[in-house]
Design a protein around this motif. Structure first.
Motif, PDB file in Angstrom:
ATOM      1  N   ASP A  97       0.841  -1.208   0.000  1.00 55.51           N
ATOM      2  CA  ASP A  97       0.000   0.000   0.000  1.00 55.51           C
ATOM      3  C   ASP A  97       0.871   1.252   0.000  1.00 55.51           C
ATOM      4  OD1 ASP A  97      -2.339  -1.373  -0.092  1.00 55.51           O
ATOM      5  OD2 ASP A  97      -2.806  -1.219   2.050  1.00 55.51           O
ATOM      6  N   ASN A 130       1.162   4.081  -3.018  1.00 54.97           N
ATOM      7  CA  ASN A 130       0.858   5.496  -2.757  1.00 54.97           C
ATOM      8  C   ASN A 130       2.108   6.370  -2.768  1.00 54.97           C
ATOM      9  OD1 ASN A 130      -2.105   5.493  -2.331  1.00 54.97           O
ATOM     10  ND2 ASN A 130      -1.564   4.026  -0.733  1.00 54.97           N
ATOM     11  N   LYS A 184       4.799   6.279  -1.098  1.00 57.09           N
ATOM     12  CA  LYS A 184       5.345   6.648   0.222  1.00 57.09           C
ATOM     13  C   LYS A 184       6.591   5.817   0.509  1.00 57.09           C
ATOM     14  CE  LYS A 184       1.176   8.422   2.321  1.00 57.09           C
ATOM     15  NZ  LYS A 184      -0.123   7.921   2.757  1.00 57.09           N
TER      16      LYS A 184
END
Lengths: 281, 189
Positions: free
Chosen positions: B43, B47, B49
């Protein structure tokens, strides 16, 4: 005569059993693995089997669970119809025993409360509880800590009567071919044949609770078990899937009456460490 | 059997010297993650990150230990089944992950990605968590404590025993060894 059994006795039995099976191996199972080591031809497999046996001793000596997957607890309780459980609910008493064992003995909490939301319950409950009312004034427990690496490789199929024993055998072979490399082989195989959808699955799980030296009384099933063992060990897949002639340690079958239109078959796979014990109150 | 010692982090040279069938003793820091932690790592990547650890040249061990008893470093610490992580692994290999440790086979996608990225797959012996415990010197949770046994950890190991089951050329012990022992079992039925 009604016999009273206090619910806290149930908790105590379950607690002790859960701890026991996660640290100690059935000597007969250990013997079976020693036999496997002796007849194994692959050097890699030999070294794996040696380490598996060493691990059992190491677990006992250092008080560390045999496997980090200390399982989902499955309890089969056969309750005599003359038993009266006092002092609280039977199901709560079972779960309390699981809770205490998993906390006090530093066992892994592997249960999530919901299959989609997946939040850990942090006490390894609820356990799976199967109860049956039987004659007598005792409670017989079979308590199992079931790892899910092997559970995930299990399958069920609704065969047709025309598929017969060959259909059963082919389905079992297909499942084993896929299961053995991922399920911590040499595996132990529980097979349910007949009944209905859920009964055959339940029989497959119960077959994993049978002794490692169990022999089926009916030659048809005993021969089928032996053919399956032979097939599994001739796949060459071997311990941990890294080659060898020991892929399955034991195949046990439980059959049930079924419908004229049906032939359900369920295969429940367990790793070599079938952590199961029996207790009575 | 001769054993190769590898000191972590692992580089491309180390990876290239490893061949399917080699017995290896790992020394140094290993990250520990299984299903739920992998989902969170992916995830983060999706995204854009940062990951909570340096993934370049790192090793991930698929494992969820039992709780640490008093006076011990870690509990039972054996491998979990790797193929549940197959879906996530290629993305991590693309970011520089060099090795994974688990049990059981890997998907074709993972093997292709291992060849492309020069990575290796080690098997640890399933169900030997008490024994493997002896090779772990340090154990700390670095993220996702709420996941309980699935938290992201960093462990320090000394002579942690593994076998190269799929090497960076895609050579797989699961195929090679199996072929040698087919139809070798004798039982009168």
């Amino acid at each position: 005569m009604i016999k009273e059994i206090e619910s806290n006795k149930v908790t105590e039995v379950i607690k002790q059993a859960c701890t026991d099976i996660n640290f100690n191996v059935d000597p007969k199972l250990k013997q079976k693995l020693e036999e496997a080591l002796n007849n194994e031809e692959s050097p890699i497999a030999k070294s794996i089997l040696e380490n598996i046996l060493l691990n059992f001793d190491c677990a006992q000596k250092n008080n560390i669970p045999i496997c980090q997957d200390t399982g989902m607890v499955i309890v089969f309780a056969e309750i005599g119809q003359d038993v009266h459980i006092t002092g609280g609910s039977f199901e709560k008493a079972v779960n309390e025993g699981v809770k205490q064992a998993y906390k006090d003995s530093f066992l892994r909490k592997s249960i999530v409360s919901d299959p989609i939301e997946r939040k850990n319950t942090f006490n390894n409950t609820p356990a799976i509880l199967h109860t049956r009312i039987v004659d007598g004034d005792k409670i017989n427990f079979k308590i199992m800590a079931k790892g899910f690496g092997s559970e995930n490789t299990s399958q069920l199929k609704m065969l047709k009567p025309a598929d017969g024993i060959n259909g059963i055998e082919n389905f079992i072979k297909e499942v084993l071919e896929e299961a053995i490399p991922n399920a911590c082989a040499p595996v132990i195989v529980g097979i349910g044949i007949g009944g209905d959808f859920e009964t055959c699955a339940l029989n497959a799980k119960k077959a994993l609770t049978l002794p490692i030296d169990y022999k089926h009384k009916n030659k048809i099933y005993e021969d089928l078990s032996n053919r399956i063992i032979k097939f599994a060990n001739n796949t060459g897949i071997g311990p941990m899937g890294l080659g060898g002639i020991n892929s399955a340690l034991k195949v046990n079958i439980i059959e049930s009456p079924t419908h004229i239109a049906g032939l359900p078959v369920a295969i429940n796979i367990c790793c070599y460490a079938d952590r199961i014990t029996e207790r009575e109150l | 059997m001769k054993k190769k010692k590898i000191f972590l982090p692992i580089n491309d040279n180390d990876v290239e010297t490893l061949e399917a069938g080699d017995n290896v003793l790992l020394n140094g820091e290993i990250y520990v993650a299984r299903d739920a932690a992998h989902k969170r790592l992916i995830d983060l990547i999706d995204n854009n990150k940062n990951l909570p650890f340096e993934i370049k040249n790192s090793v991930i061990y698929y494992m969820g230990p039992t709780p640490t008893p008093n006076g011990k470093v870690i509990g039972s610490a054996g491998p979990t089944t790797s193929h549940r992580m197959d879906k996530y692994t290629p993305k991590l290999l693309d970011l520089g992950l060099k090795a994974t440790i688990g049990k059981g086979k890997r998907s074709l996608e993972v093997i292709e990605s291992m060849k492309k990225n020069k990575a290796v797959y080690f098997s640890a012996i399933g169900g030997t968590g008490a024994l493997l415990n002896q090779s772990i010197l340090k154990n700390e949770i670095i993220e996702y404590e709420d996941l309980g046994p699935e938290a992201l950890r960093k462990i320090t190991v000394k002579d942690f025993p593994v076998i190269v089951s799929i090497d960076s050329n895609g050579k797989s012990l699961f195929e090679i060894e199996r072929a040698k022992y087919r139809d070798k079992f004798k039982l009168e039925v």
